[in-house]
Design an enzyme around this catalytic site. Structure first.
Site, PDB file in Angstrom:
ATOM      1  N   GLY A  15       0.832  -1.211   0.000  1.00  0.00           N
ATOM      2  CA  GLY A  15       0.000   0.000   0.000  1.00  0.00           C
ATOM      3  C   GLY A  15       0.859   1.251   0.000  1.00  0.00           C
ATOM      4  N   LYS A  16       1.896   1.243   0.845  1.00  0.00           N
ATOM      5  CA  LYS A  16       2.796   2.407   0.916  1.00  0.00           C
ATOM      6  C   LYS A  16       3.539   2.589  -0.406  1.00  0.00           C
ATOM      7  CE  LYS A  16       4.207   2.325   5.754  1.00  0.00           C
ATOM      8  NZ  LYS A  16       5.299   2.007   6.655  1.00  0.00           N
ATOM      9  N   ASP A  30       8.840   5.755   8.488  1.00  0.00           N
ATOM     10  CA  ASP A  30       8.484   5.157   9.766  1.00  0.00           C
ATOM     11  C   ASP A  30       7.329   5.975  10.321  1.00  0.00           C
ATOM     12  OD1 ASP A  30       9.106   3.067  11.633  1.00  0.00           O
ATOM     13  OD2 ASP A  30       9.607   4.643  13.051  1.00  0.00           O
ATOM     14  N   PHE A  77      -6.694   1.286   8.483  1.00  0.00           N
ATOM     15  CA  PHE A  77      -6.051   0.158   9.171  1.00  0.00           C
ATOM     16  C   PHE A  77      -5.589   0.634  10.550  1.00  0.00           C
ATOM     17  CE2 PHE A  77      -1.533   1.375   8.917  1.00  0.00           C
ATOM     18  CZ  PHE A  77      -1.607   2.444   8.042  1.00  0.00           C
ATOM     19  N   GLY A  78      -4.985  -0.279  11.277  1.00  0.00           N
ATOM     20  CA  GLY A  78      -4.328   0.065  12.538  1.00  0.00           C
ATOM     21  C   GLY A  78      -5.194   0.862  13.495  1.00  0.00           C
ATOM     22  N   LYS A 135      -8.510  11.110   3.497  1.00  0.00           N
ATOM     23  CA  LYS A 135      -7.286  10.747   4.236  1.00  0.00           C
ATOM     24  C   LYS A 135      -6.046  11.245   3.470  1.00  0.00           C
ATOM     25  CE  LYS A 135      -5.029   7.294   7.017  1.00  0.00           C
ATOM     26  NZ  LYS A 135      -4.672   5.905   7.247  1.00  0.00           N
ATOM     27  N   HIS A 179      -0.710  12.254   7.769  1.00  0.00           N
ATOM     28  CA  HIS A 179       0.720  12.402   7.996  1.00  0.00           C
ATOM     29  C   HIS A 179       1.524  11.899   6.802  1.00  0.00           C
ATOM     30  CE1 HIS A 179      -0.982   8.634   9.121  1.00  0.00           C
ATOM     31  NE2 HIS A 179       0.123   8.063   9.547  1.00  0.00           N
TER      32      HIS A 179
END
Ligand code: IMP
Length: 197
Positions: A12-13, A71, A153-154, A176, A181
């Site tokens: 996804g990233k 990160d 997610f998360g 989103k 971020h």
């Protein structure tokens, strides 16, 4: 720069980064495309930026080409900014987010402290022979009083974003991508790379 290797296993990233950098003619490859495997890198840093740098530098030494790493995590003010850099490991990697999210709500309720929280995303770009570029962006919100929403997610279902009156798991992908971020960090990276060429 014609090509960037992304030091991530998260498809996804990689997709999000590809979509952004395609627009300025930079080809994005995953570390697995280049090495044929995902190197196991220990995140021993004490900040998001340090961990992104550790990942980008380690992979750059293996491929000798420009490498981007990121990160991210959630900081909850009432919990002294925990889980922070331990966001994925907090309460154990195998514990479900339903359990982790309810635990955060319970801890914040019991603390009686303000509910402010933020997602952080750090990115590090390392090029052979050059000074690393680092970026850190945040997405400011609050810990909601219950789990809400199916998207994302998360920790998204407990992260309430007051301007839209929604949790991050109730936001559309477009919403989103406007506020998150990671989207903000990617936009900054895009700008830096555009100005560099
Ligand atoms: P990493 O950057 O892949 O190490 O992810 C860190 C952890 O932070 C994830 O496993 C999630 O728990 C949390 N996290 C980071 N970004 C987000 C987000 O956009 N939504 C929800 N959780 C997130």
């Amino acid at each position: 720069m014609k090509e960037i290797i992304v030091a991530s296993t998260n498809s996804g990233k990689i997709r999000e980064i590809k979509a952004m950098l395609d627009q300025i003619g930079i080809e994005v490859k995953s570390v697995k495309d280049v090495l044929g495997y995902n190197p196991d890198i220990e995140e021993t840093g004490t900040t998001f930026v340090e961990n992104a740098l550790i990942k980008a530098e380690t992979v750059m030494k293996l491929v000798n080409r420009p490498v981007l790493a990121d990160d991210s995590g959630l900081e909850v003010d009432a919990l002294d900014r925990k889980p922070g850099i331990y966001s994925s490991r907090w309460m154990g990697e195998d514990t479900s987010y339903d359990i982790k999210n309810q635990k955060i709500i319970d801890l914040v309720n019991a603390s009686g402290k303000p509910r402010t929280a933020r997602f952080i995303c750090a990115m590090a770009l390392c090029e052979p022979g050059q000074k690393p570029i680092t970026i850190e962006e945040s997405f400011e919100g609050e810990i909601y009083d219950h789990i809400a929403g199916e998207n994302g997610f998360g920790y998204d279902p407990i992260f309430y974003f007051p301007p839209l009156h929604k949790t991050s798991a109730e936001m559309s992908m477009e919403e989103k991508n406007e506020h998150s971020h990671r989207a903000k960090a990617l936009k900054k990276l895009y700008k830096i790379l555009k100005e560099k060429d």
